[in-house]
Enzyme design. Structure first.
Site, PDB file in Angstrom:
ATOM      1  N   GLY A  10       0.840  -1.206   0.000  1.00 54.44           N
ATOM      2  CA  GLY A  10       0.000   0.000   0.000  1.00 54.44           C
ATOM      3  C   GLY A  10       0.866   1.244   0.000  1.00 54.44           C
ATOM      4  N   ARG A  71       0.795  -5.110  -4.961  1.00 54.71           N
ATOM      5  CA  ARG A  71       1.011  -6.282  -4.107  1.00 54.71           C
ATOM      6  C   ARG A  71       1.182  -7.432  -5.099  1.00 54.71           C
ATOM      7  NH1 ARG A  71      -0.766  -3.883   0.760  1.00 54.71           N
ATOM      8  NH2 ARG A  71      -2.620  -2.620   0.540  1.00 54.71           N
ATOM      9  N   ASP A 102       5.117  -4.810   5.697  1.00 52.20           N
ATOM     10  CA  ASP A 102       5.435  -6.183   6.079  1.00 52.20           C
ATOM     11  C   ASP A 102       5.724  -7.103   4.871  1.00 52.20           C
ATOM     12  OD1 ASP A 102       5.288  -8.303   8.237  1.00 52.20           O
ATOM     13  OD2 ASP A 102       3.762  -9.025   6.840  1.00 52.20           O
ATOM     14  N   THR A 124       4.447   2.364   5.671  1.00 49.68           N
ATOM     15  CA  THR A 124       3.045   1.933   5.633  1.00 49.68           C
ATOM     16  C   THR A 124       2.275   2.808   6.600  1.00 49.68           C
ATOM     17  OG1 THR A 124       1.494   0.233   6.413  1.00 49.68           O
ATOM     18  CG2 THR A 124       3.734   0.031   7.209  1.00 49.68           C
ATOM     19  N   ASP A 126       0.002   1.921   8.410  1.00 46.59           N
ATOM     20  CA  ASP A 126      -0.505   1.112   9.537  1.00 46.59           C
ATOM     21  C   ASP A 126       0.343   1.177  10.817  1.00 46.59           C
ATOM     22  OD1 ASP A 126      -2.451   0.336   7.750  1.00 46.59           O
ATOM     23  OD2 ASP A 126      -1.520  -1.594   7.287  1.00 46.59           O
ATOM     24  N   ASP A 128       2.413  -0.978  11.783  1.00 51.36           N
ATOM     25  CA  ASP A 128       2.221  -2.315  12.364  1.00 51.36           C
ATOM     26  C   ASP A 128       3.505  -3.138  12.424  1.00 51.36           C
ATOM     27  OD1 ASP A 128       2.451  -2.534   9.616  1.00 51.36           O
ATOM     28  OD2 ASP A 128       0.827  -3.985   9.382  1.00 51.36           O
ATOM     29  N   ARG A 170      -5.385  -2.079   9.217  1.00 49.29           N
ATOM     30  CA  ARG A 170      -5.408  -3.544   9.093  1.00 49.29           C
ATOM     31  C   ARG A 170      -5.637  -4.168  10.475  1.00 49.29           C
ATOM     32  NH1 ARG A 170      -3.838  -6.169   4.372  1.00 49.29           N
ATOM     33  NH2 ARG A 170      -2.757  -4.356   3.585  1.00 49.29           N
TER      34      ARG A 170
HETATM   35  O1  F6P Z   1      -1.660  -1.466   4.596  1.00 50.79           O
HETATM   36  C1  F6P Z   1      -2.225  -0.234   4.311  1.00 50.79           C
HETATM   37  C2  F6P Z   1      -3.711  -0.352   4.135  1.00 50.79           C
HETATM   38  O2  F6P Z   1      -4.231   0.922   3.831  1.00 50.79           O
HETATM   39  C3  F6P Z   1      -4.475  -0.942   5.337  1.00 50.79           C
HETATM   40  O3  F6P Z   1      -4.676  -0.008   6.358  1.00 50.79           O
HETATM   41  C4  F6P Z   1      -5.754  -1.403   4.679  1.00 50.79           C
HETATM   42  O4  F6P Z   1      -6.353  -2.428   5.428  1.00 50.79           O
HETATM   43  C5  F6P Z   1      -5.256  -1.890   3.336  1.00 50.79           C
HETATM   44  O5  F6P Z   1      -4.012  -1.241   3.098  1.00 50.79           O
HETATM   45  C6  F6P Z   1      -6.173  -1.600   2.171  1.00 50.79           C
HETATM   46  O6  F6P Z   1      -5.618  -2.219   1.056  1.00 50.79           O
HETATM   47  P1  F6P Z   1      -6.001  -1.862  -0.451  1.00 50.79           P
HETATM   48  O7  F6P Z   1      -5.433  -0.523  -0.777  1.00 50.79           O
HETATM   49  O8  F6P Z   1      -5.371  -2.939  -1.249  1.00 50.79           O
HETATM   50  O9  F6P Z   1      -7.482  -1.834  -0.511  1.00 50.79           O
END
Ligand code: F6P
Length: 318
Positions: A10, A71, A102, A124, A126, A128, A170
């Site tokens: 992300g 990803r 991660d 990120t 997050d 995390d 997340r």
């Molecule tokens: O990891 C960053 C994040 O924004 C999380 O907070 C969220 O759950 C996820 O990515 C959303 O992913 P995507 O952009 O693939 O919908």
């Protein structure tokens, strides 16, 4: 030496400042630097171009990532990773700076095992990752959440309603925790701490009885269904409740000073390490400075939730 840089997973505000630091530091140290588009997917496909000083002009203040991100499922396979190593050989790229969360770090570890010199930088929203106090993008996302909470508080007070504000993260409650504390939320619900319906209702009703005009509940996306929380407040406490899911708005925007400085310092630090012939390392922001550590060790560090901060937030919002 030829150095490659990519962003993966992300996007996070501050990634551009980090790319800029990698490119300019590499050129300053007389290395050639190559941008790899769209994360590990672009690496496998050879979507690579040489960068110069102007390639990173005018981006320090911009959210997103000029390199694009993804990803990558293919990189999760051994075959995909072998292809990536072949591509690096063709371009003569010996050192890689990988910017992401991660998943990016797990990919970095695999590349290191295949003999590539990699430095991984935590980015990120997050926050995390257990091995670093902060990740690039977290502070900007939290500012966005606090700004939204302040706006919702205005309308919440005017109508005497409650507002459930769902933030990203997340499985990590850090955005909710810090945005909730900074935004003066009455209740913060995170995945790391058991949710008590009784506490939520008690606090909301106490607030109503002492004339509070608003009630803000910040919910981390990984904790509970925000609409369920709203239903409980309406049905059991009789308080009209609106739900706002902040979503991807938290991923964009002008990076804060903190994110730009951390991103710039880490980008420069990464190139210094490659310049010294080092690899297999993760960068961490610990006690106000950038340090390096073994990637495997970094990934083994469990993230600790700051329960003391949650206690403070709960005390200050009685
Ligand atoms: O990891 C960053 C994040 O924004 C999380 O907070 C969220 O759950 C996820 O990515 C959303 O992913 P995507 O952009 O693939 O919908």
């Amino acid at each position: 030496m030829k150095i490659g840089v990519l962003t993966s997973g992300g996007d996070a505000p501050g990634m551009n400042a980090c790319i800029r630091a990698v490119v300019r530091s590499s050129i300053y140290m007389s290395h050639e630097v190559f941008g790899i588009n769209k994360g590990y997917n672009g690496l496998i496909k050879g979507d690579i171009f040489q960068m110069n000083l102007s390639s990173v002009a005018d981006i320090i203040h911009r959210g997103g990532t000029i390199l694009g991100t993804a990803r990558s499922d293919e990189f999760m396979t051994e075959e995909g990773r072998k292809k990536a190593v072949e591509v690096l050989k063709i371009y003569g790229i010996e050192g890689l700076v990988l910017i992401g969360g991660d998943g990016t770090f797990r990919g970095a570890l695999e590349l290191a095992k295949l003999g590539i010199k990699v430095i991984a930088i935590p980015a990120t929203i997050d926050n995390d990752l257990g091995f670093t106090d902060y990740t690039i993008g977290f502070m900007t996302a939290t500012e966005t959440a606090v700004d939204a909470i302040s706006k919702l508080r205005d309308t919440s007070s005017s109508h005497g309603r409650a507002n459930v504000v769902e933030v990203m993260g997340r499985n990590c409650g850090d955005i909710a925790l810090m945005a909730g504390l900074a935004g003066g939320a009455e209740t913060i619900i995170v995945p790391e701490v058991d949710f008590s319906e009784e506490d939520l209702l008690k606090k909301a009703l106490n607030g109503v009885h002492r004339g509070k005009k608003h009630h803000i509940i910040v919910v981390a996306e990984g904790a509970i269904d925000s609409y369920k929380v709203a239903r409980e407040l309406e049905e059991k406490a009789g308080i009209e409740t609106k739900v706002t899911i902040l979503g991807h708005i938290q991923r964009g925007g002008v990076p804060t000073v903190f994110d730009r400085i951390m991103a710039s310092s880490m980008g420069n630090f990464a190139v210094n390490l490659l310049n010294e012939g080092k690899g297999g390392l993760a960068l961490s922001f610990t006690c106000n400075r950038v340090i390096e550590m073994d990637i495997a060790k970094a990934l083994d560090t469990k993230k600790k939730f700051n329960e003391d901060m949650l206690k403070i937030a709960n005390i200050l919002s009685i």
